[in-house]
Design a protein around this motif. Structure first.
Motif, mmCIF file in Angstrom:
data_model
loop_
_atom_site.group_PDB
_atom_site.id
_atom_site.type_symbol
_atom_site.label_atom_id
_atom_site.label_comp_id
_atom_site.label_asym_id
_atom_site.label_seq_id
_atom_site.Cartn_x
_atom_site.Cartn_y
_atom_site.Cartn_z
ATOM 1 N N ALA A 11 49.843 32.762 15.909
ATOM 2 C CA ALA A 11 50.242 32.800 17.323
ATOM 3 C C ALA A 11 49.008 32.859 18.219
ATOM 4 O O ALA A 11 48.946 32.185 19.259
ATOM 5 N N THR A 15 48.178 29.860 20.843
ATOM 6 C CA THR A 15 48.114 30.241 22.252
ATOM 7 C C THR A 15 46.740 29.919 22.819
ATOM 8 O O THR A 15 46.609 29.404 23.937
ATOM 9 N N LEU A 132 55.588 30.750 22.806
ATOM 10 C CA LEU A 132 54.155 30.970 22.972
ATOM 11 C C LEU A 132 53.761 30.915 24.445
ATOM 12 O O LEU A 132 52.750 31.498 24.836
#
Length: 143
Positions: A11, A15, A132
């Motif tokens: 993640a 991101t 996200l």
């Protein structure tokens, strides 16, 4: 046993790529992402390779090599990422069959499986609710 951080690293990486692209950059290198994550670029390349196989990122080789998102951050949920980097259930039953002559050995599987199934379903619901884009919004708000 320590907790697994693969979802968090994935993640974080996705991101970071999304923000980097919004700031006008075309591709992000494994080295750049690894600096933010504070890990080895090889770890990032392996993880992004898995995410590429699931269609979440693309990669370029040669001059201008690096990683790009395949979809917008708003179209990627934490559940999408989780399914790639942590396939399978969170909890597992015994690897070996417990003693069938023992009342606990005989009944532990069915008794605990229902709880595990409920936990898994709740976790998936929560991860599916967060994109996200949500993660990036919260990161930028905390800055």
């Amino acid at each position: 046993m320590s907790a697994n951080s693969r979802l968090t690293i994935a993640a974080h990486s996705l991101t970071w790529i999304g923000l980097y692209q919004r700031r006008g950059h075309e591709v992000a290198t494994s080295e750049q992402i690894a600096t933010s994550v504070n890990t080895n670029p090889v770890v990032i390349r392996r993880l992004l390779g898995e995410l590429r196989g699931a269609g979440l990122v693309d990669s370029r080789r040669g001059a201008g090599a690096g990683w790009t998102l395949s979809r917008d951050l708003a179209a990627i949920t934490l559940l999408d990422v989780h399914r790639v980097v942590e396939p399978g259930p969170v909890f597992a039953l015994h690897r070996a069959t417990p003693d069938p002559d023992c009342v606990v050995g005989r009944g532990i599987g069915p008794a605990i499986k229902a709880v595990y199934d409920d936990v898994e379903a709740a976790m998936q619901r929560e991860l599916a609710r967060t994109t996200l884009e949500d993660v990036l919004r919260d990161v930028l708000a905390a800055d």
